[in-house]
Scaffold this active site. Sequence first.
Site, short mmCIF file in Angstrom:
data_model
loop_
_atom_site.label_atom_id
_atom_site.label_comp_id
_atom_site.label_asym_id
_atom_site.label_seq_id
_atom_site.Cartn_x
_atom_site.Cartn_y
_atom_site.Cartn_z
N SER A 102 4.07 7.67 21.46
CA SER A 102 3.08 7.04 20.59
C SER A 102 1.77 7.81 20.65
O SER A 102 1.76 9.03 20.48
CB SER A 102 2.94 5.57 21.00
OG SER A 102 2.35 4.82 19.97
N ASP A 118 10.63 1.01 13.32
CA ASP A 118 9.60 1.12 14.35
C ASP A 118 8.64 -0.08 14.35
O ASP A 118 8.31 -0.63 15.39
CB ASP A 118 8.80 2.41 14.12
CG ASP A 118 7.75 2.63 15.17
OD1 ASP A 118 8.08 3.23 16.21
OD2 ASP A 118 6.60 2.17 14.98
N HIS A 170 9.23 -0.16 17.98
CA HIS A 170 8.30 0.76 18.64
C HIS A 170 8.35 0.70 20.17
O HIS A 170 8.39 1.74 20.82
CB HIS A 170 6.87 0.49 18.17
CG HIS A 170 5.92 1.58 18.55
ND1 HIS A 170 6.06 2.86 18.07
CD2 HIS A 170 4.86 1.60 19.39
CE1 HIS A 170 5.09 3.63 18.59
NE2 HIS A 170 4.36 2.88 19.38
#
Length: 298
Positions: free
Chosen positions: A104, A224, A279
């Site tokens: 990320s 995600d 995610h």
Amino acid sequence: MILDPWRNRLWSYITCLMITMQVTKVHGYKPVIILHGILDAAADLKHLENFIKKAHPGTVVYSLDVYDHYASLNPLWDQVEYIKNLTKSMMDSSEDGVHFIGYSQGGLIGRGLIQTSNEHKVNNFIALSSPLNGQFGDTSYLNALFPSTYKEKLYELFYSHYGQRWSIGNYWKDPHHKKLYGLYSSYLALLNNESLKSDFSYQNSWQRNFQRLNNVVLIGGPDDGVISPWQSAQFACYNEREDVVPMRNLQIYKDDVFGLKSLDRRGSLHECTMANVHHIYWHRTEAVFKKCIEPWLT
Ligand SMILES: *[C@@H]1O[C@H](CO)[C@@H](O)[C@H](O)[C@H]1NC(C)=O
Ligand SMILES: *[C@@H]1O[C@H](CO)[C@@H](O)[C@H](O)[C@H]1NC(C)=O
């Protein structure tokens, strides 16, 4: 006569030693540096660390425990400079260099470090669902930090000197306010050569530094739920109509601003897309590791 058996034995020892050295070399995996995401810490990447050690026993894994939790909201250049310094000895102590996995926001920090370091020794750069070409979307993270603020309004906060003191502001990419993005974004716009700041000039070394990578692996997927558009993990971004423009249609690719096209032409740019991964599960899903990461850690 009497020496002969010894000579044979000596030779077999030498052969044995050479095979051992060969094997050691083959299994001498490069150290792996991993960097967590926003509001996370190194402990959150425990699964990823374990997958690496299980697949490649003996690998040295440096899971960077810096800028944890709320400290991850610090401006990205501060984080890049600190981490550049911190990882220097890790890179220098490995003759063949290291691999870097950024999760990320950690991937965007890795990108900045690689582009701006003339001395980095990263072989393969693996970005695990990173907003590499910006973020424009309501997410649980944003809602926690700025409750009841809509993405359409956030540019007012982020495109200001104050807003750039937040890491998210550094890569906030509102397609409806391109000019303000160019004027205020003090991180992503610089890395992309999209800055309109009067004192900014793009360093050619930034292009060379990124191109020194052996491989770039861009991991993302449609489920995600946080990175927006999710294809930002593969350098895509929104246009004014909020359609997603793929990486290869973008000016940063066509102009080869930091070497994406060059890397692509020599077969060094790899997209790995997986559905059904939210995610927060990218780094704890072994199937993701097996398919998208493990092949690049040799
Ligand atoms: C860089 O790291 C060294 C030790 O590894 C430390 O002494 C030094 O203060 C650091 N410099 C910066 C600018 O963080
Ligand atoms: C960066 O942008 C400037 C101004 O648009 C341009 O002259 C320069 O060629 C660009 N550099 C790269 C590497 O694309």
